[in-house]
Design a protein around this motif. Sequence first.
Motif, PDB file in Angstrom:
ATOM      1  N   ALA A 239      54.865 -34.071  43.933  1.00 41.97           N
ATOM      2  CA  ALA A 239      53.460 -34.257  43.550  1.00 41.97           C
ATOM      3  C   ALA A 239      52.939 -33.005  42.846  1.00 41.97           C
ATOM      4  CB  ALA A 239      52.618 -34.581  44.786  1.00 41.97           C
ATOM      5  N   GLN A 240      53.319 -31.835  43.347  1.00 41.48           N
ATOM      6  CA  GLN A 240      52.877 -30.584  42.716  1.00 41.48           C
ATOM      7  C   GLN A 240      53.387 -30.473  41.284  1.00 41.48           C
ATOM      8  OE1 GLN A 240      54.400 -27.873  45.630  1.00 41.48           O
ATOM      9  NE2 GLN A 240      52.504 -27.862  46.836  1.00 41.48           N
ATOM     10  N   ARG A 241      54.515 -31.074  41.001  1.00 42.06           N
ATOM     11  CA  ARG A 241      55.057 -31.063  39.641  1.00 42.06           C
ATOM     12  C   ARG A 241      54.523 -32.222  38.810  1.00 42.06           C
ATOM     13  NH1 ARG A 241      60.341 -28.768  38.418  1.00 42.06           N
ATOM     14  NH2 ARG A 241      60.866 -27.201  39.981  1.00 42.06           N
ATOM     15  N   GLY A 242      53.681 -33.045  39.408  1.00 43.83           N
ATOM     16  CA  GLY A 242      53.137 -34.194  38.687  1.00 43.83           C
ATOM     17  C   GLY A 242      54.148 -35.308  38.496  1.00 43.83           C
ATOM     18  N   ILE A 243      55.199 -35.320  39.305  1.00 46.99           N
ATOM     19  CA  ILE A 243      56.212 -36.371  39.201  1.00 46.99           C
ATOM     20  C   ILE A 243      55.805 -37.562  40.077  1.00 46.99           C
ATOM     21  CG2 ILE A 243      58.620 -36.984  39.716  1.00 46.99           C
ATOM     22  CD1 ILE A 243      59.302 -34.011  39.113  1.00 46.99           C
ATOM     23  N   ILE A 244      55.636 -38.720  39.437  1.00 53.59           N
ATOM     24  CA  ILE A 244      55.279 -39.931  40.182  1.00 53.59           C
ATOM     25  C   ILE A 244      56.379 -40.965  39.943  1.00 53.59           C
ATOM     26  CG2 ILE A 244      53.547 -41.740  40.515  1.00 53.59           C
ATOM     27  CD1 ILE A 244      51.533 -39.695  39.210  1.00 53.59           C
ATOM     28  N   PRO A 245      57.323 -41.072  40.882  1.00 54.37           N
ATOM     29  CA  PRO A 245      58.436 -41.998  40.659  1.00 54.37           C
ATOM     30  C   PRO A 245      57.980 -43.460  40.696  1.00 54.37           C
ATOM     31  CG  PRO A 245      58.662 -40.862  42.777  1.00 54.37           C
ATOM     32  CD  PRO A 245      57.422 -40.352  42.155  1.00 54.37           C
ATOM     33  N   SER A 246      58.672 -44.298  39.932  1.00 53.56           N
ATOM     34  CA  SER A 246      58.392 -45.733  39.942  1.00 53.56           C
ATOM     35  C   SER A 246      59.731 -46.465  39.989  1.00 53.56           C
ATOM     36  CB  SER A 246      57.648 -46.118  38.666  1.00 53.56           C
ATOM     37  OG  SER A 246      58.529 -45.992  37.562  1.00 53.56           O
ATOM     38  N   ALA A 247      59.671 -47.790  40.150  1.00 53.85           N
ATOM     39  CA  ALA A 247      60.912 -48.556  40.203  1.00 53.85           C
ATOM     40  C   ALA A 247      61.662 -48.484  38.868  1.00 53.85           C
ATOM     41  CB  ALA A 247      60.611 -50.001  40.584  1.00 53.85           C
ATOM     42  N   HIS A 248      60.934 -48.276  37.755  1.00 53.65           N
ATOM     43  CA  HIS A 248      61.579 -48.199  36.442  1.00 53.65           C
ATOM     44  C   HIS A 248      62.070 -46.793  36.111  1.00 53.65           C
ATOM     45  CE1 HIS A 248      60.561 -52.282  35.636  1.00 53.65           C
ATOM     46  NE2 HIS A 248      59.300 -52.039  35.982  1.00 53.65           N
ATOM     47  N   ALA A 249      61.336 -45.802  36.601  1.00 57.76           N
ATOM     48  CA  ALA A 249      61.753 -44.412  36.393  1.00 57.76           C
ATOM     49  C   ALA A 249      61.808 -43.734  37.765  1.00 57.76           C
ATOM     50  CB  ALA A 249      60.767 -43.701  35.469  1.00 57.76           C
ATOM     51  N   PRO A 250      62.838 -44.069  38.526  1.00 56.44           N
ATOM     52  CA  PRO A 250      62.911 -43.595  39.915  1.00 56.44           C
ATOM     53  C   PRO A 250      63.407 -42.151  40.023  1.00 56.44           C
ATOM     54  CG  PRO A 250      64.841 -44.916  39.412  1.00 56.44           C
ATOM     55  CD  PRO A 250      64.001 -44.901  38.162  1.00 56.44           C
ATOM     56  N   ILE A 251      63.348 -41.620  41.234  1.00 51.92           N
ATOM     57  CA  ILE A 251      64.105 -40.411  41.526  1.00 51.92           C
ATOM     58  C   ILE A 251      65.400 -40.866  42.226  1.00 51.92           C
ATOM     59  CG2 ILE A 251      62.234 -38.724  41.638  1.00 51.92           C
ATOM     60  CD1 ILE A 251      62.255 -39.102  44.718  1.00 51.92           C
ATOM     61  N   VAL A 252      66.481 -40.157  41.909  1.00 53.49           N
ATOM     62  CA  VAL A 252      67.758 -40.451  42.552  1.00 53.49           C
ATOM     63  C   VAL A 252      68.141 -39.202  43.345  1.00 53.49           C
ATOM     64  CG1 VAL A 252      70.106 -41.305  42.241  1.00 53.49           C
ATOM     65  CG2 VAL A 252      68.365 -41.786  40.499  1.00 53.49           C
ATOM     66  N   VAL A 253      68.326 -39.371  44.647  1.00 54.44           N
ATOM     67  CA  VAL A 253      68.575 -38.207  45.505  1.00 54.44           C
ATOM     68  C   VAL A 253      70.027 -38.258  45.995  1.00 54.44           C
ATOM     69  CG1 VAL A 253      67.798 -36.961  47.548  1.00 54.44           C
ATOM     70  CG2 VAL A 253      66.144 -38.226  46.174  1.00 54.44           C
ATOM     71  N   TYR A 254      70.760 -37.183  45.754  1.00 59.22           N
ATOM     72  CA  TYR A 254      72.193 -37.088  46.080  1.00 59.22           C
ATOM     73  C   TYR A 254      72.349 -36.243  47.333  1.00 59.22           C
ATOM     74  CZ  TYR A 254      72.571 -38.922  41.389  1.00 59.22           C
ATOM     75  OH  TYR A 254      72.432 -39.720  40.278  1.00 59.22           O
ATOM     76  N   LEU A 255      72.926 -36.855  48.385  1.00 56.26           N
ATOM     77  CA  LEU A 255      72.951 -36.236  49.702  1.00 56.26           C
ATOM     78  C   LEU A 255      74.376 -36.118  50.236  1.00 56.26           C
ATOM     79  CD1 LEU A 255      70.075 -38.579  50.855  1.00 56.26           C
ATOM     80  CD2 LEU A 255      69.837 -36.082  50.773  1.00 56.26           C
ATOM     81  N   PRO A 256      74.901 -34.901  50.364  1.00 58.06           N
ATOM     82  CA  PRO A 256      76.232 -34.735  50.974  1.00 58.06           C
ATOM     83  C   PRO A 256      76.233 -35.312  52.385  1.00 58.06           C
ATOM     84  CG  PRO A 256      75.572 -32.713  49.870  1.00 58.06           C
ATOM     85  CD  PRO A 256      74.361 -33.611  49.885  1.00 58.06           C
ATOM     86  N   CYS A 257      77.275 -36.062  52.717  1.00 56.51           N
ATOM     87  CA  CYS A 257      77.281 -36.808  53.976  1.00 56.51           C
ATOM     88  C   CYS A 257      78.487 -36.465  54.848  1.00 56.51           C
ATOM     89  CB  CYS A 257      77.279 -38.306  53.665  1.00 56.51           C
ATOM     90  SG  CYS A 257      77.428 -39.374  55.105  1.00 56.51           S
ATOM     91  N   GLY A 258      78.228 -36.104  56.091  1.00 55.89           N
ATOM     92  CA  GLY A 258      79.278 -35.943  57.103  1.00 55.89           C
ATOM     93  C   GLY A 258      79.218 -37.159  58.008  1.00 55.89           C
ATOM     94  N   VAL A 259      78.645 -37.005  59.226  1.00 57.10           N
ATOM     95  CA  VAL A 259      78.439 -38.172  60.076  1.00 57.10           C
ATOM     96  C   VAL A 259      77.302 -39.052  59.567  1.00 57.10           C
ATOM     97  CG1 VAL A 259      79.401 -37.184  62.185  1.00 57.10           C
ATOM     98  CG2 VAL A 259      76.971 -36.881  61.686  1.00 57.10           C
ATOM     99  N   GLY A 260      76.428 -38.481  58.763  1.00 66.29           N
ATOM    100  CA  GLY A 260      75.341 -39.267  58.172  1.00 66.29           C
ATOM    101  C   GLY A 260      73.959 -38.965  58.740  1.00 66.29           C
ATOM    102  N   GLY A 261      73.878 -38.055  59.693  1.00 66.62           N
ATOM    103  CA  GLY A 261      72.583 -37.738  60.305  1.00 66.62           C
ATOM    104  C   GLY A 261      71.628 -37.085  59.316  1.00 66.62           C
TER     105      GLY A 261
END
Length: 421
Positions: A239-261
């Motif tokens: 929000a501070q960067r003025g980024i407002i994600p939408s279904a057409h221009a989403p954010i994609v978050v990449y998360l390294p996963c071990g057990v998944g917690g």
Amino acid sequence: MSAVQSSFIAALRAGEAATWTRDEVSRQWNLGAPELSAAIEQARKRFRDFRAPLAALFRGEDWDGEIRSDLIDWPAQAGSPHILVKADHNLPVTGSIKARGGLHELLAFLEYAARREGLLGTANDYAKLAEPGAVEAFSHYRVSVASTGNLGYSVGLVGRTFGLGVTVHMSRDAKSWKKDRLRKLGATVVEHAGDYGEACAAARAMPQDEFSHFVDDENSPDLFCGYAVAAEELATQLAQRGIIPSAHAPIVVYLPCGVGGAPGGITYGLKRIFGNSVLCVFVEPTQAPAMFAALATRASAEHLPSIYDYGLDNVTLADGLAVGRASALAFSAVGQAIDGAVTLTDRDMLRQAAQAWTLAGLKLETSAAAALAAIPPFIAATAGKENWPDLNKAIHIAWVTGGAKLPEAEWLQQLRAAGPA
Ligand SMILES: *Cc1c(COP(=O)(O)O)cnc(C)c1O
């Protein structure tokens, strides 16, 4: 089994990098767990309450006690998408994402012990918990955990600093510098012959009483909620960067996963805030793709697959992700909300870690570099896909999960292992 499913399994067995995507961006995150929502709010409050004692005990770091990381720009390159980096590799105190989940569970136990000892009383004076009297009272309490890496270090460092007794159960692959570092903190290290899952099971089987607590990485709501709190932190930064994600221009978050917690808690929090304007992608090594296997075979939380059944060995330089089976708790909470899973070879991750250093000055451990390395294959796998947004218009956020506190010698060895650029 469908042809698509069997091609995933073939890649899995062959130890080849692969990308799984849901047919449609998930709208089915589980919002029907009110007790989890309440627990996340409580976790947020707990982090606030403990700011004073954390700042007092870790004051060498010139820090106000808030567990928070920066959201930084990845250097723009011609033809590459818009990438931001969530810099958990540099989180205060322990330099890894475990300063969220592992630390939260420890704070919950300290709070319990403090109440039991009458230290919080009615004044709820958390600042006093860093004073010598409190530290002496905590010395009658013990915490144990199974971990070969960051979780053990986080629980060991913070637990010992507050005066708790700490036991860390380690698997056969634990490196000796990690054991030494814990012993120097005054923690007891117990070595097990088996892998992480076996060390965890052995530790779980130890008797506990009212003075002790086992941090159960595979089954802990307190860990999960500690991670989930991070979602709101990211939302504020966007929000501070003025980024407002939408279904057409989403954010994609990449998360390294071990057990998944860790990735699970963050996914739960993000989907609650952004719905299908956020895509959550879990990233794993080709030799330890526990979550990938569960998703690609449409497993249920009751019957999660083991990677050993695919002939894989769970041996990877990304030791934060070396897990043979996903957490049932994480999978049942967010299995339906994960939009994609990417597996990477050690070489991919090592090269990415080296590039993060030369290009952006980021000191990442191999596990953390996985978040960045997953971006190109994920975009490629979804290009032109029906019912999917165009990910070239998306903002890609690599959640880099650890590295800043890696000892210098280990760090240099990792850079050398990446080979020439
Ligand atoms: C623990 C850890 C993860 C993954 O967390 P899980 O809860 O095991 O999925 C990712 N990266 C690093 C550096 C970690 O230490």
